[in-house]
Enzyme design. Structure first.
Site, short mmCIF file in Angstrom:
data_model
loop_
_atom_site.label_atom_id
_atom_site.label_comp_id
_atom_site.label_asym_id
_atom_site.label_seq_id
_atom_site.Cartn_x
_atom_site.Cartn_y
_atom_site.Cartn_z
CD GLU A 73 -3.00 -1.23 -0.02
OE1 GLU A 73 -3.15 -0.07 -0.86
OE2 GLU A 73 -3.55 -2.21 -0.31
CB CYS A 91 7.65 -7.59 -7.02
SG CYS A 91 7.47 -5.65 -6.73
#
Lengths: 172, 443
Positions: A126, A141
């Protein structure tokens, strides 16, 4: 770039400190605070969930050089979706991560470690959105889209080289 | 880089359309929102949307009606119907009318992400197919509908080798359409849904070519500010077309040979071994066998790329194709320039047939484009071509007319002096003498 982790509701202090300590480059450090806002009016009684789009409006905008990320144990949804792990304003340097659905089944020490890793990974995810990154195709990732808790375990709480390069350019 | 897929979310409830828009923007899609059917059609006309997520129940124009109008305006656009449980029957009706799929609110995040990803892949395939069709339709008069036996043989060879993974070397003079043949081969191969990646090896310095082909890691050399995927990686599961392969430096030939043998590569400055799976098609205007014999081209690399060779004939060896090609280019440029030109005056077609076309089909296209710019009437005249007006217009003397006529006949016979002498009904010695007298030399 510094990170302010904001507790939304009750949050174990050790949890926020552990997430903050595990944040990768380009985040240099930060602080833990609590967000006094009530989110009663974001609660949907028919769904027994909290509207993430409503809640994020209570996360304050950050100062220059900072990203604000709220942590909550509430079950989040978006109006069209059954649930979300988190939400961000793309490029707005503020977001929310919920650990409600990240809990592993068991409660032993190993699963607790996995739980902490999941929260950290989604926090990194986020924060990346907050700095303008979109989802990444590299499977491990942190910016790869995860739609279920075990999917988060396939990622690392770090950015791939391409995402990291992009982030560092955005942080300059 | 390809443009991002454009998504339009159409829903009268703002929190639904805005939250979905935010969700898909995180995936890198270009997302717009519309609050009504009318608003959606305006956005579609303005932005050219690829995928529409349409709520079935909206005031005014409902989702079904909107879908019908989208079909008329943008037949390639993909429509996904969003519905509440109560209106599933209507959603099924939408499927019968051509909707891609429907999804029931509130959506499972995994289901909606997978559905839109599938729709985006479908859009990419449609776009790729359309581009290939346009490219081939454009090329077809030059390649497919050609009447000459030489080109028919080329197309036959393409059809034979296209379904295999054999390395192909295409030879031919500049302008004969080597890249179009490579593209045709890709379009007729099992890799046609993979990428067709082109690199002109003659246009780049050695270091740049190496980086373009193999890619590089950040910091591999001065100016390498980020990771760069090379053309070999980009061609994975598709076809790699290396034009002007005869210009590739020896060191790069060694590196390419290794990739062809091992099917793996390392980016410049990188340690990671990357698997690649592509079909190699190369082209050159050079005589590579002579280059190998002279030691200017590696024989091991030549043997590897020259498994199957297709030689494209120059235009002067298939003059029977010139009228059809000329008509094709005339029609194409008439559309592009919005001109109404009826055709070629008889002298103009004679001039086209007589000219030797050292620049081949590309030169013919350029000559006709230029003639159309100059033409003020409804027919192209010989004087509109760059290789000159008929000499009688400039110099009406018998000597000038004879010299021009000899030039034309020689060109039509590809400068075969014996054949031209027969056409002129004179002996070869006389023709040689006249060529010497008028300064006519083989081009």
């Amino acid at each position: 770039m510094n990170v302010r982790l904001l507790g939304l509701g009750e949050i174990p202090p050790a949890l926020a400190e552990a997430v903050l300590a595990a944040l990768p480059r380009p985040f240099a450090g930060g602080e833990v605070a609590s967000l006094p806002a009530s989110f009663e009016h974001c609660y949907d009684r028919t769904r027994a969930q909290v509207d993430a789009a409503c809640l994020i409006e209570h996360v304050p905008g950050p100062e220059p050089g900072w990203s604000n990320l709220a942590l909550t144990g509430a079950d989040l949804f978006m109006p069209a979706l059954t649930y979300v792990f988190g939400i961000s304003h793309l490029g707005g340097r503020r977001g929310i991560v919920s650990w409600f659905r990240l809990h592993p089944e068991a409660e032993d020490a190993a699963t607790q470690m996995r739980f902490l890793r999941r929260i950290t990974t989604e926090a990194v995810h986020e924060l990346g959105h907050g700095l303008g990154l979109v989802h990444c195709v590299v499977p491990d990732c942190a910016m790869h889209r995860s739609l279920w808790p075990e999917g988060v375990d396939l990622k690392r709480p770090e950015y791939c080289p391409a995402c990291l390069t992009s982030l560092e350019e955005r942080c300059r | 880089m390809t443009a991002p897929v454009r998504i339009l979310v159409v829903d009268d409830e703002p929190h639904v359309r805005n939250s979905l828009a935010a969700w898909f923007r995180e995936d890198g899609y270009d997302v717009s929102v519309a609050e009504s059917g009318r608003d959606a059609l305006a956005t579609l006309a303005r932005e050219g949307t690829n995928i529409l997520l349409v709520d079935i129940k909206m005031p005014g124009m409902d989702g079904l009606e909107l879908q019908r109008k989208v079909r008329e305006l943008a037949p390639d656009a993909t429509v996904i119907i969003m519905t509440a449980y109560a209106s599933v029957e209507t959603a099924v009706q939408a499927l019968k009318e051509g909707a891609y799929d429907y999804i029931v609110k509130p959506f499972d995040p995994e289901a909606v992400s997978r559905l839109v990803r599938k729709a985006a892949e479908r859009y990419s395939l449609l776009a790729e197919n359309r581009a290939l069709r346009e490219r081939l339709a454009d090329a077809s008069p030059a390649l497919v509908t050609s009447g000459s036996p030489a080109m028919a043989r080329v197309i036959e060879l393409v059809d034979q080798v296209a379904p295999t993974d054999t390395n192909v070397l295409i030879t031919g003079e500049s302008g004969t359409g080597k890249e179009l043949v490579a593209h045709l081969m890709h379009a007729r191969s099992t890799r046609r849904f993979g990428p067709f990646v082109v690199e002109n090896c003659g246009a780049l310095a050695e270091g740049v070519l190496e980086s373009e082909l193999f890619g590089h890691e950040r910091g591999a050399f001065t100016g390498a500010v980020g990771r760069h995927r090379g053309k070999l990686e980009m061609a994975d599961e598709g076809t790699l077309f290396l034009d002007e392969i005869g210009d590739v430096p020896s060191r790069v030939q060694v590196d390419l040979l290794r990739v062809l043998q091992e099917r793996t590569l390392k980016r410049v400055g990188g340690n990671e071994t990357i698997r690649v799976d592509f079909r190699l098609v190369t082209a050159t205007h050079r005589d590579l066998e002579a280059e190998v014999a002279a030691g200017r081209f590696r024989d091991d690399f030549f043997f590897r790329i020259n498994v199957f060779q297709i030689a494209l004939p120059p235009l002067r060896e298939r003059t029977e194709d010139i009228p059809a090609l000329a008509e094709h280019f005339l029609a194409r440029f008439a559309t592009q320039m919005n001109r109404r030109i009826a055709g070629f005056a008889p002298g103009a077609m004679d001039a086209l047939l007589a000219y030797p076309w050292p620049g081949n089909v590309r030169e013919l296209a350029n000559a006709i484009e230029r003639a159309m710019v100059l033409c003020r009437g409804d027919r192209i005249e010989a004087s509109h071509f760059p290789f000159g007006a008929p000499p009688v217009a400039a110099d009406r003397s018998l000597v000038a007319v004879e010299a021009a006529h000899i030039r034309q006949v020689l060109a039509a016979c590809s400068f075969n002096v014996a054949q031209a002498a027969r056409e002129l009904d004179i002996d070869r010695v006389t023709l040689y003498n006249k060529m010497k007298k008028y300064g006519i030399e083989r081009p």
